[in-house]
Design a protein around this motif. Sequence first.
Motif, PDB file in Angstrom:
ATOM      1  N   GLU A 476      74.346  30.977  13.413  1.00 12.27           N
ATOM      2  CA  GLU A 476      75.717  31.460  13.258  1.00 12.27           C
ATOM      3  C   GLU A 476      76.020  32.650  14.167  1.00 12.27           C
ATOM      4  OE1 GLU A 476      78.440  33.539   9.774  1.00 12.27           O
ATOM      5  OE2 GLU A 476      76.811  32.203   9.191  1.00 12.27           O
ATOM      6  N   SER A 477      75.076  33.558  14.319  1.00  9.91           N
ATOM      7  CA  SER A 477      75.338  34.766  15.126  1.00  9.91           C
ATOM      8  C   SER A 477      74.081  35.175  15.887  1.00  9.91           C
ATOM      9  CB  SER A 477      75.808  35.909  14.230  1.00  9.91           C
ATOM     10  OG  SER A 477      74.905  36.086  13.160  1.00  9.91           O
ATOM     11  N   PRO A 478      73.679  34.381  16.867  1.00  9.56           N
ATOM     12  CA  PRO A 478      72.417  34.644  17.564  1.00  9.56           C
ATOM     13  C   PRO A 478      72.370  35.980  18.291  1.00  9.56           C
ATOM     14  CG  PRO A 478      73.717  32.986  18.725  1.00  9.56           C
ATOM     15  CD  PRO A 478      74.374  33.204  17.409  1.00  9.56           C
ATOM     16  N   GLU A 479      73.514  36.451  18.804  1.00 13.42           N
ATOM     17  CA  GLU A 479      73.498  37.676  19.604  1.00 13.42           C
ATOM     18  C   GLU A 479      73.845  38.919  18.792  1.00 13.42           C
ATOM     19  OE1 GLU A 479      72.162  37.422  22.507  1.00 13.42           O
ATOM     20  OE2 GLU A 479      72.047  35.279  22.068  1.00 13.42           O
ATOM     21  N   ASN A 480      74.179  38.738  17.532  1.00 14.54           N
ATOM     22  CA  ASN A 480      74.436  39.915  16.692  1.00 14.54           C
ATOM     23  C   ASN A 480      73.152  40.717  16.485  1.00 14.54           C
ATOM     24  OD1 ASN A 480      77.006  38.991  16.481  1.00 14.54           O
ATOM     25  ND2 ASN A 480      77.048  38.893  14.249  1.00 14.54           N
ATOM     26  N   THR A 481      73.306  42.028  16.369  1.00 14.34           N
ATOM     27  CA  THR A 481      72.136  42.882  16.172  1.00 14.34           C
ATOM     28  C   THR A 481      71.559  42.671  14.776  1.00 14.34           C
ATOM     29  OG1 THR A 481      73.032  44.542  17.674  1.00 14.34           O
ATOM     30  CG2 THR A 481      71.294  45.253  16.162  1.00 14.34           C
ATOM     31  N   ALA A 482      70.241  42.436  14.737  1.00 18.41           N
ATOM     32  CA  ALA A 482      69.562  42.222  13.462  1.00 18.41           C
ATOM     33  C   ALA A 482      68.806  43.465  13.022  1.00 18.41           C
ATOM     34  CB  ALA A 482      68.600  41.045  13.570  1.00 18.41           C
ATOM     35  N   LEU A 483      68.122  44.122  13.960  1.00 17.02           N
ATOM     36  CA  LEU A 483      67.278  45.264  13.641  1.00 17.02           C
ATOM     37  C   LEU A 483      67.497  46.367  14.665  1.00 17.02           C
ATOM     38  CD1 LEU A 483      63.962  43.289  12.985  1.00 17.02           C
ATOM     39  CD2 LEU A 483      65.445  44.258  11.236  1.00 17.02           C
ATOM     40  N   VAL A 484      67.459  47.620  14.207  1.00 14.78           N
ATOM     41  CA  VAL A 484      67.602  48.766  15.107  1.00 14.78           C
ATOM     42  C   VAL A 484      66.545  49.804  14.751  1.00 14.78           C
ATOM     43  CG1 VAL A 484      69.087  50.640  15.896  1.00 14.78           C
ATOM     44  CG2 VAL A 484      70.085  48.405  15.387  1.00 14.78           C
ATOM     45  N   LEU A 485      65.855  50.323  15.780  1.00 19.18           N
ATOM     46  CA  LEU A 485      64.923  51.424  15.590  1.00 19.18           C
ATOM     47  C   LEU A 485      65.059  52.376  16.770  1.00 19.18           C
ATOM     48  CD1 LEU A 485      62.535  52.713  14.001  1.00 19.18           C
ATOM     49  CD2 LEU A 485      60.998  51.425  15.494  1.00 19.18           C
ATOM     50  N   ASP A 486      65.278  53.643  16.471  1.00 16.50           N
ATOM     51  CA  ASP A 486      65.408  54.661  17.522  1.00 16.50           C
ATOM     52  C   ASP A 486      66.461  54.283  18.557  1.00 16.50           C
ATOM     53  OD1 ASP A 486      63.468  56.172  16.297  1.00 16.50           O
ATOM     54  OD2 ASP A 486      61.829  55.338  17.488  1.00 16.50           O
ATOM     55  N   GLY A 487      67.554  53.701  18.086  1.00 21.89           N
ATOM     56  CA  GLY A 487      68.653  53.366  18.993  1.00 21.89           C
ATOM     57  C   GLY A 487      68.478  52.065  19.747  1.00 21.89           C
ATOM     58  N   LYS A 488      67.327  51.407  19.652  1.00 17.48           N
ATOM     59  CA  LYS A 488      67.088  50.141  20.342  1.00 17.48           C
ATOM     60  C   LYS A 488      67.185  48.996  19.339  1.00 17.48           C
ATOM     61  CE  LYS A 488      64.008  52.350  23.708  1.00 17.48           C
ATOM     62  NZ  LYS A 488      62.643  52.399  24.279  1.00 17.48           N
ATOM     63  N   GLY A 489      67.931  47.957  19.724  1.00 18.00           N
ATOM     64  CA  GLY A 489      68.175  46.872  18.789  1.00 18.00           C
ATOM     65  C   GLY A 489      67.599  45.547  19.243  1.00 18.00           C
ATOM     66  N   LEU A 490      67.369  44.692  18.262  1.00 13.31           N
ATOM     67  CA  LEU A 490      66.970  43.303  18.509  1.00 13.31           C
ATOM     68  C   LEU A 490      68.011  42.396  17.878  1.00 13.31           C
ATOM     69  CD1 LEU A 490      63.126  43.288  17.700  1.00 13.31           C
ATOM     70  CD2 LEU A 490      64.188  43.212  19.956  1.00 13.31           C
ATOM     71  N   SER A 491      68.390  41.344  18.595  1.00 15.61           N
ATOM     72  CA  SER A 491      69.346  40.380  18.051  1.00 15.61           C
ATOM     73  C   SER A 491      68.622  39.412  17.124  1.00 15.61           C
ATOM     74  CB  SER A 491      70.016  39.615  19.190  1.00 15.61           C
ATOM     75  OG  SER A 491      69.067  38.785  19.839  1.00 15.61           O
ATOM     76  N   TYR A 492      69.407  38.622  16.409  1.00 11.71           N
ATOM     77  CA  TYR A 492      68.810  37.615  15.528  1.00 11.71           C
ATOM     78  C   TYR A 492      67.987  36.604  16.317  1.00 11.71           C
ATOM     79  CZ  TYR A 492      71.282  39.257  11.388  1.00 11.71           C
ATOM     80  OH  TYR A 492      71.705  40.015  10.325  1.00 11.71           O
ATOM     81  N   SER A 493      68.466  36.214  17.475  1.00  6.31           N
ATOM     82  CA  SER A 493      67.718  35.230  18.281  1.00  6.31           C
ATOM     83  C   SER A 493      66.412  35.841  18.781  1.00  6.31           C
ATOM     84  CB  SER A 493      68.570  34.744  19.458  1.00  6.31           C
ATOM     85  OG  SER A 493      68.927  35.819  20.305  1.00  6.31           O
ATOM     86  N   GLU A 494      66.419  37.146  19.112  1.00  3.56           N
ATOM     87  CA  GLU A 494      65.185  37.797  19.566  1.00  3.56           C
ATOM     88  C   GLU A 494      64.177  37.925  18.426  1.00  3.56           C
ATOM     89  OE1 GLU A 494      66.720  40.704  23.176  1.00  3.56           O
ATOM     90  OE2 GLU A 494      67.084  41.328  21.101  1.00  3.56           O
TER      91      GLU A 494
END
Length: 669
Positions: A476-494
């Motif tokens: 549904e939202s592969p490029e939405n941010t899933a996780l953030v640590l110290d300002g750096k994020g990972l998308s759901y697809s990542e």
Amino acid sequence: AVTVQERPERIPLSYSQERLWFLDQLQGSEEYHMPMILKLTGSVDENALRNALKNILSRHEVLRTVIKSEKGIGYQEVLPADSWSMEVVTVSEGEDPKALITAFIEDPFDLSRDYMLRSRLYRLGDGSHVFANVLHHIASDGWSNGILTNEFMESYTSLMQRGTCDFPTLPLQYADYAIWQRTHLEGDVLEGQLSYWEERLSGAANLGLPTDHVRPSVQSTEGASIQLELDGDLRDALVSLGREEGTTLFMTLLSAFKVLMYRYSGQEDVSIGTPIANRTQEELEGMIGFFVNTLVLRSDLGGDPGFRELLQQVKGTTLGAYDHQSAPFEKVVDRVVKTRDMSMPPLFQVLFALQNTPEEDGGATADTVLEASPYEDEDTTSKFDLSLSAFEDASGISLELEYCTDLFNADTIARMLSHYRELLRSIVADPASRITDLSMLTFPEERQLLEVFNDTSKEYPGEGTILELFREQVVESPENTALVLDGKGLSYSEVDLCSSKLAHYLQSEHGVFPGDYIGLLVDRSPWAIISMLGIMKCGGVYVPIDKGYPEERKSLILEDAGARLLVTDSVQGAGSLPTAVLPLDIVGSYDAIMSFSPKYSPVALSWSSPVYVMYTSGTTGRPKGVQVTHRNIVKLAKEEGPIAILPTDRVLQWSNLAFDGSTYDIYST
């Protein structure tokens, strides 16, 4: 007996007057204003009203007595009645008579020069009148109000009929009582009274009721009140119970009120104050003045007694207090209270009274067209946290609960009154019941508690798994941010890609099979979430461990779960491990893991498949592993919880991974 006393040059104050005088000097005493407001309809003779009250002032010296002081000691000085006057105010169109009357009532007395009765007649636009009178408590009490009203109606009627009013001279004046009290209550007499109260009240606890607002550091006297009617049948049943037990209606109502306070506070040591007329001599009954005293009635509700048993205890306490009612409350406070708390009144915070003061005649005056009726006014003060007054009449019992508005909301007090009524109904239905078994819930509350609150059944959201729900989110939202640590994020697809590569790595390099238990010793980070998903994709079951656990607990958990692999982000932080457990440093092995393709071997999972095993604290023995399935987590994640999480929200991963609160943090997002 109280007799006419020889008056010294400085007439002393009574003990009660002295306390109020000190309070007035310290902080003012508006809360001790006693309004008596009548609505007059028909023909009103203003001169007759004025003269009727002057007759009363002439008859009762206390109403024209001011408080002077010399070297810090207060004394009484009696003024002539001639200088007293009644104001007349015409209320113009657009003016609010209630606001005018409220301002008149709250206007402070100057006790050193003001008459203790002030009166004002308001002419209203509809031809009616409001007759507002305010007495200061230092010269009056509830009993006195009845005397004042009756004498006023008698005097007004006599003036209208005959042009004169000749009251018989009072045998005593309040000054005689004050001098008598000062000479009679001293030495062994006073000591005997005070010793009783010291023994009864030593160590008494303040009543800690749950309040809607934080208690101010200095006691507030802002107040309001709510009323409730009890029907005649309930009144008759309460009176009948009293006859069976040899107790009065006052004792029965007080005992029930103590149960209510116990149920609200959970406190077994309950002290409640009650006013007593303190007119133990016949010659005092017809006098206006401040005679009322306050008694503190302390009860022990420990051991869950039956109501009949409590009633007998209250009876004994009350009779003992009556035998020692001469001790002025001010002296009791001085003897018992070692440290004053300015946020609350001393010795008790809740008052109960059954009003049996002289009835006011009111009504229409004989052979005149003047009719007097109570005028509705709003009392805006409260001397205590709560003051419950009961008024018995032919139709039943009227209750009025006055409360401090800086502590309680109106709906709380209304609910408290309804609980008191239900408690009384429960008592008369079965007086032998233990006080914790007595019901105090209304029918709607009982239904809400037993049915509505317990109507929690919900359909499970289908036989899905966490991995299926996560995959839906990725699609549904592969490029939405899933996780953030110290300002750096990972998308759901990542996150999906990394966890799939980890699953492939675990299967190929470590032979992880469905049902294997894998220790998880990582900080809260994206790698923690990726590890959970990667282990799940292999069909493995992760076992979260807190890095702060002692070495013995870490080893016990890994051995008990039968784990042969520990996924960690720091081998050094893992400490010494059981020989059968191999550590996997996912940070150090990052390049190797990322070199694998995401095409791991799919595993057939159902919603009954386990996801993780979490261990109890072990405070009651050996720690126990609790297995949680996809079914458990899917229901938690899909059901409507107290917080609706939207795509635009950000959720802090605050819970330790070895604490089950983390399950909601992670999977609901």
